[in-house]
Motif scaffolding. Structure first.
Motif, PDB file in Angstrom:
ATOM      1  N   LYS A 204       1.913  -5.473  12.425  1.00 37.98           N
ATOM      2  CA  LYS A 204       2.137  -4.534  11.316  1.00 37.98           C
ATOM      3  C   LYS A 204       1.161  -3.368  11.368  1.00 37.98           C
ATOM      4  CE  LYS A 204       3.230  -8.609   8.552  1.00 37.98           C
ATOM      5  NZ  LYS A 204       2.799  -9.440   7.405  1.00 37.98           N
ATOM      6  N   PHE A 205       0.603  -3.114  12.542  1.00 35.57           N
ATOM      7  CA  PHE A 205      -0.406  -2.057  12.653  1.00 35.57           C
ATOM      8  C   PHE A 205       0.168  -0.691  12.292  1.00 35.57           C
ATOM      9  CE2 PHE A 205      -3.074  -4.488  16.009  1.00 35.57           C
ATOM     10  CZ  PHE A 205      -3.544  -5.305  14.998  1.00 35.57           C
ATOM     11  N   ALA A 206       1.391  -0.420  12.732  1.00 34.64           N
ATOM     12  CA  ALA A 206       1.983   0.899  12.461  1.00 34.64           C
ATOM     13  C   ALA A 206       2.159   1.106  10.966  1.00 34.64           C
ATOM     14  CB  ALA A 206       3.324   1.019  13.182  1.00 34.64           C
TER      15      ALA A 206
ATOM     16  N   TYR B  80      -8.197  -9.369  14.639  1.00 31.25           N
ATOM     17  CA  TYR B  80      -7.412  -8.563  15.569  1.00 31.25           C
ATOM     18  C   TYR B  80      -8.237  -8.069  16.757  1.00 31.25           C
ATOM     19  CZ  TYR B  80      -4.568  -8.400  11.359  1.00 31.25           C
ATOM     20  OH  TYR B  80      -3.844  -8.746  10.253  1.00 31.25           O
ATOM     21  N   ILE B  81      -9.187  -8.853  17.192  1.00 24.89           N
ATOM     22  CA  ILE B  81     -10.001  -8.452  18.348  1.00 24.89           C
ATOM     23  C   ILE B  81      -9.103  -8.419  19.593  1.00 24.89           C
ATOM     24  CG2 ILE B  81     -11.989  -9.086  19.770  1.00 24.89           C
ATOM     25  CD1 ILE B  81     -13.148 -10.464  17.317  1.00 24.89           C
TER      26      ILE B  81
ATOM     27  N   PHE C 244       2.040  -2.778  -0.617  1.00 23.08           N
ATOM     28  CA  PHE C 244       2.539  -2.740   0.757  1.00 23.08           C
ATOM     29  C   PHE C 244       1.407  -3.032   1.751  1.00 23.08           C
ATOM     30  CE2 PHE C 244       3.988  -0.347   4.586  1.00 23.08           C
ATOM     31  CZ  PHE C 244       5.152  -1.054   4.814  1.00 23.08           C
ATOM     32  N   LEU C 245       0.196  -2.526   1.461  1.00 30.87           N
ATOM     33  CA  LEU C 245      -0.953  -2.810   2.323  1.00 30.87           C
ATOM     34  C   LEU C 245      -1.292  -4.296   2.322  1.00 30.87           C
ATOM     35  CD1 LEU C 245      -3.557   0.062   1.843  1.00 30.87           C
ATOM     36  CD2 LEU C 245      -2.557  -0.736   3.983  1.00 30.87           C
ATOM     37  N   ALA C 246      -1.165  -4.919   1.156  1.00 32.47           N
ATOM     38  CA  ALA C 246      -1.427  -6.364   1.081  1.00 32.47           C
ATOM     39  C   ALA C 246      -0.455  -7.131   1.967  1.00 32.47           C
ATOM     40  CB  ALA C 246      -1.319  -6.832  -0.367  1.00 32.47           C
ATOM     41  N   TRP C 247       0.810  -6.701   1.994  1.00 25.44           N
ATOM     42  CA  TRP C 247       1.786  -7.340   2.892  1.00 25.44           C
ATOM     43  C   TRP C 247       1.418  -7.084   4.357  1.00 25.44           C
ATOM     44  CZ3 TRP C 247       5.150  -4.778   6.290  1.00 25.44           C
ATOM     45  CH2 TRP C 247       6.037  -5.604   6.976  1.00 25.44           C
ATOM     46  N   CYS C 248       0.948  -5.881   4.646  1.00 24.31           N
ATOM     47  CA  CYS C 248       0.553  -5.564   6.029  1.00 24.31           C
ATOM     48  C   CYS C 248      -0.601  -6.428   6.497  1.00 24.31           C
ATOM     49  CB  CYS C 248       0.144  -4.090   6.141  1.00 24.31           C
ATOM     50  SG  CYS C 248       1.486  -2.917   5.885  1.00 24.31           S
ATOM     51  N   ASP C 249      -1.483  -6.827   5.550  1.00 27.49           N
ATOM     52  CA  ASP C 249      -2.682  -7.571   5.934  1.00 27.49           C
ATOM     53  C   ASP C 249      -2.478  -9.072   5.954  1.00 27.49           C
ATOM     54  OD1 ASP C 249      -5.447  -7.587   6.654  1.00 27.49           O
ATOM     55  OD2 ASP C 249      -5.932  -8.266   4.627  1.00 27.49           O
TER      56      ASP C 249
ATOM     57  N   ILE D 121      -9.604  -5.744   4.269  1.00 26.58           N
ATOM     58  CA  ILE D 121      -8.784  -5.378   5.433  1.00 26.58           C
ATOM     59  C   ILE D 121      -9.681  -5.034   6.611  1.00 26.58           C
ATOM     60  CG2 ILE D 121      -7.170  -3.656   6.328  1.00 26.58           C
ATOM     61  CD1 ILE D 121      -5.968  -3.475   3.512  1.00 26.58           C
ATOM     62  N   PHE D 122     -10.764  -4.311   6.343  1.00 27.12           N
ATOM     63  CA  PHE D 122     -11.688  -3.942   7.428  1.00 27.12           C
ATOM     64  C   PHE D 122     -12.271  -5.195   8.070  1.00 27.12           C
ATOM     65  CE2 PHE D 122     -15.272  -2.360   9.675  1.00 27.12           C
ATOM     66  CZ  PHE D 122     -15.026  -1.025   9.944  1.00 27.12           C
TER      67      PHE D 122
END
Length: 939
Positions: free
Chosen positions: A474-476, A520-521, A448-453, A512-513
């Motif tokens: 997808k930040f939330a 996302y600046i 799920f995190l991979a999809w968020c990123d 991700i970091f």
């Protein structure tokens, strides 16, 4: 004397102008004539006479008493004056007492209570204050009248109380009277304790549904006041009302009004007391049955709202660990209702049951998620959660949205439920580790995190509490997924952490970091900072006790840490979360870098120590302890000392100077005694803080740390000592005399601390009235003496340093004074020379005199006898018409003219090439200057 005879005597004493009545026609009370009624006035009655009439005993008084009350009602048909209220209610109370044996008094009592619905009247503005106590007692009496077993009377009392909150203006204006304020009755009801008496009377109405509903309606109005709610709580209103929620009532009013009263009690009185009253089996069984009936059979909008209200009340009760939620079976039913949509169940309660996408059902789903979070805190609920497959039900939401699929909820509702489910998992999953691993929780979350990123097109609504800052991105989802991972990693479960490392969680989180930095600046800064902080905390948890994890973290991980450490210090005060991010970063240094030598070396190579010292120089106490702890560990690396000594801060400050400055500041805050030069004041207690001075020594068990031991962990002095010790106390650059004075104390910190602890041991032995053997006593005394001697030695050394510095200051001062004197003397000589010059210029005699003196000085400097073959050089120029002596000009006649070109030759030899021939300089004709005209040979 009878009442009739007293009336006749009173009539006889009145003036003759009044009409006299026969004994049979004399009224017992005053009567309002029709003319006076038209004018809106009335005459006050002799209420005391009516009271005396009721207090008399006899068989033939009933008719007269009824007649007097009837006329009283007629007289006060426009309202009761405040001054008469106490007497009127006394009459009402007398009527109530007679009702038991004489039912005819029900109607007069009914009529008096009915008149209480009208506004009270005041003749003076001060009447509200003057008669406040009487009014409060009178209004409070109405609750006691509910005990009279008459339905109409009870209903009328309730209507009267309800009218307090819906006051209507009087039909007629009464001359000389004003209407009391609309809130006056409400205040008097509070003061008189009406709500409490009504709750007490409610117990008598269990089988009278109509009357009970009217009482609940009145209590519903009364419960809008905090004062009344407090009184009701004292009368155990919450448990009394809740226990009868499920009583038969075709109209449904009982449940509605009871729930409203419970809501008001929760909002306006002590919530803890209400929860305590409702935390019993009888109340929870009633709530369970009501909720179950509404959940299964409720179809209307009203039913769904009421169902949700009951669930909220249940949620509040479930916060009490002592509530018998499991014993009542309510917990099992709630878990079933929360998961039946996601996990198929054969339970007949939910067979064929389906939630709609209405707002009420959507709110119900969220409330069920919420109560699961509360229930899971009770460990006895864990097995029920496992049986209900709660983890599996919640994981059905942890996946990317599927396109072209018919959904029960709207897109916005699906998103909100997804976020709520992930948040619920963060609370529930740590209690169900086996279930989490069985359903491959790590793999699901990482996927799920991979999809968020990734950059798939996705438009989130971000409308809910959990979706804050997530509109259009997808930040939330990323934030709550990371919270779930953080909760699991912080369990320090080897199985979970090892599984995450094997699935590439470290590399994925670092990636991700990096994306949060580059992609996302300028987007939702506060949310991004939280995401970054959580990533670093998760990495810390994965690497802390796992050397392979630290190696995987590697240089890429060090780079993101260095990036955070280069953040502008001004942002730390922005309140957006930079402080938390910096804490997470320092924690990552400790857990992910220290102990892995390649990472340590890379950190040093990239000037990480410089960044740490820059942060330390900010002098923010909340970071100092952690940074110094990292420095202590880093100093075990032999390459660190060179980096620390090479660092320079503002005004060329060195690391040693910074650490000593922090020591002085810490001691000042701790209240350690030092003189104005920083010397030790008390050699017996050189490190004692003000807290230690105030805290008396108390004998403690051996496993309990004393104040002296706790002091090591509670301030930064021990860490500063450790860092400076690893840097070598003898070779610290850039220290002032004040720093050296402080350094003497730091150098002996361990000795002082050991002596302090031994002193505590000695004092505890004395307090416990133990007498050590002579050998032990001598050893203790010698240790104490040695510690004190070290203190004296340090003081002596400090004094020498201060004196040496004072002497050096005096020498420096003398040098400055000497320099100043030389400067002044030079100025005086220059002034004198200028004066002489002016004198020679302006006075011919002075000039001649100076000339003679010059010549005389020249002659005196020559040899007495001139050597043979010597060439004489004149010191003056012939024919010079100047008013001052000539300068140091010498004509060398022996120098051939061909070498110098004569007196008018070009002397700019910078452009000439003059070769050396035979040791003499000669001009070369062949050399020419560019663009320079030809010159003839002067020879």
């Amino acid at each position: 004397m009878s009442t009739a005879e007293a009336a006749e005597t009173a009539e006889a004493r009145e003036p003759s102008s009044r009409i006299k009545f026969s004994p049979r026609q004399i009224p017992i009370v005053g009567v309002v004539t029709e003319d006076e009624e038209v004018q809106g006035a009335f005459k006050s009655m002799d209420l005391n006479r009516v009271i005396r009439l009721f207090e008399e005993t006899g068989d033939d008084l009933e008719e007269r008493q009824l007649k007097s009350v009837k006329k009283l009602v007629q007289c006060y048909q426009n309202g009761f004056p405040l001054r008469d209220l106490a007497q009127i209610f006394k009459i009402l109370n007398l009527c109530a007492e007679k009702i038991k044996t004489q039912p005819h008094f029900i109607e007069p009592a009914y009529n008096i209570i009915k008149l209480c619905s009208l506004p009270f009247l005041k003749k003076k503005a001060s009447d509200e204050i003057t008669y406040a106590e009487d009014t409060a007692n009178s209004v409070g009496l109405m609750g006691d009248l509910l005990k009279i077993p008459n339905s109409e009377l009870r209903i009328q009392i309730c209507k009267c109380i309800i009218d307090f909150y819906h006051a209507e203006p009087p039909k007629k204006h009464i001359t000389g009277y004003q209407q009391a304020s609309s809130s006056y009755k409400i205040k008097m009801a509070e003061v008189g304790g009406l709500a409490k008496t009504m709750i007490q009377s409610l117990e008598l109405l269990e089988n009278q549904l109509v009357e009970k509903l009217w009482v609940l309606k009145a209590l519903q109005h009364l419960s809008t006041s905090e004062v009344n709610c407090t009184l009701m709580v004292k009368a155990q209103a919450a448990s009394g009302i809740c226990a009868h929620l499920n009583d038969p009532d075709p109209s449904g009013q009982l449940l509605f009004r009871s729930s409203e009263i419970l809501w008001n009690l929760l909002e306006k009185s002590s919530k803890e007391e209400i929860i305590q009253q409702l935390s019993n089996l009888k109340c929870l069984l009633a709530l369970k049955e009501v909720f179950k009936n509404l959940f299964i059979r409720g179809v209307s909008h009203y039913d769904r709202q009421l169902r949700n209200d009951i669930l909220v009340i249940t949620t509040i009760i479930s916060q009490n660990p002592g509530a018998p939620m499991i014993e009542s079976g309510f917990t099992r039913d709630l878990i079933l209702f929360a998961t039946f949509n996601e996990v198929k169940s054969q339970n007949p309660l939910v067979k064929g049951l389906k939630l709609s996408n209405s707002y009420e059902d959507f709110e119900l789903k969220k409330l069920l998620f919420n109560i699961i979070v509360i229930l899971c805190k009770d460990l006895s609920t864990i097995q029920l959660l496992i049986d209900g497959k709660v983890i599996l039900a919640l994981f059905t939401y942890v996946k990317k949205p599927e396109k072209h699929k018919i959904l029960e909820w709207s897109a916005a509702q699906c998103e909100e439920l997804q976020l709520h489910a992930i948040a619920t998992l963060s609370s529930v999953a740590p209690f169900l580790i086996d279930e989490y691993m069985f359903y491959k929780g790590n793999a699901r979350v990482l996927e799920f995190l991979a999809w968020c990123d990734n950059e798939d097109s996705f438009f989130s609504h971000g409308n809910s509490f959990h979706g804050a800052g997530g509109r259009g991105n997808k930040f939330a989802q990323m934030r709550y997924s990371l919270r779930l991972l953080r909760a699991m990693v912080y369990l320090e479960n080897d199985t979970i952490n090892k599984d995450l490392c094997e699935k590439g969680a470290i590399q994925q989180l670092i990636g991700i970091f990096k994306n949060t930095i580059s992609k996302y600046i300028d987007k939702e800064e506060a949310i991004l900072l939280e995401i970054q902080s959580d990533i670093l905390l998760i990495l810390s948890g994965l690497c802390e006790y796992h050397i392979p994890g630290k190696e995987i973290f590697g240089t890429e991980g060090v780079d993101i840490i260095l990036h955070v450490m280069k953040t502008d210090p001004k942002k730390l005060q922005s309140g957006l979360g930079y402080n938390v991010l910096l804490y997470s970063t320092l924690d990552s240094i400790w857990c992910c870098i220290l102990g892995c030598y390649p990472s340590e070396d890379y950190f040093l190579e990239k000037e990480g120590i410089f960044l740490l010292l820059d942060l330390l120089a900010l002098n923010q106490k909340k970071f100092c302890n952690l940074i110094l702890g990292i420095m202590v560990e880093f100093c075990d690396n032999p390459k660190t000392a060179a980096h620390v000594n090479a660092w320079r801060g503002k005004k060329d400050q060195t690391a040693a100077s910074l650490l000593i400055k922090l020591w002085r500041k810490e001691e000042k805050e701790l209240g350690v005694k030092r003189d104005k030069y920083g010397k030790i004041v008390d050699t017996k207690k050189p490190l004692f803080t003000s807290f230690q001075e105030e805290q008396k020594i108390i004998p403690l068990p051996a496993n309990c740390p004393t104040v002296a031991v706790m002091d090591v962990a509670e301030n930064i002095r021990a860490k500063i000592y450790a860092v400076l010790g690893k840097l070598d106390f003898e070779n610290l650059p850039g220290l002032s005399a004040e720093d050296f004075v402080t350094l003497c104390i730091i150098h002996r910190y361990l000795d002082f601390k050991i002596g302090e602890i031994w002193n505590e041991i000695y004092e505890e032995i004395k307090l416990e009235k133990l007498r050590p053997v002579s050998t032990d006593k001598k050893i203790l005394e010698s240790i104490t003496a040695a510690s004190e001697n070290i203190g004296k030695m340090v003081v002596s050394l400090q004094s020498e340093m201060i004196e040496s510095q004072a002497r050096q200051d005096v020498q420096n001062e003398q040098k400055v004074y000497t320099k100043i004197q030389a400067t002044h003397k030079q100025r005086e000589l220059a002034n004198k020379s200028w004066e002489n010059f002016l004198a020679r210029t302006s006075n011919a005699k002075t000039l001649k005199k100076a000339k003679r003196l010059q010549e005389k000085a020249i002659e005196s400097s020559r040899y007495g006898e001139r050597p043979p073959n010597a060439i004489f050089h004149r010191t003056d120029i012939k024919g010079l018409n100047a008013t001052v002596p000539s300068g140091g000009v010498v004509t060398v006649e022996s120098t051939p003219a061909r070498l110098v070109g004569g007196p008018l030759a070009d002397t700019d030899i910078a452009l000439k090439k003059l070769p050396v021939r035979g040791g003499a300089l000669q001009k070369v004709k062949a050399v020419k200057t560019v663009d320079e005209p030809k010159k003839s040979d002067p020879t």
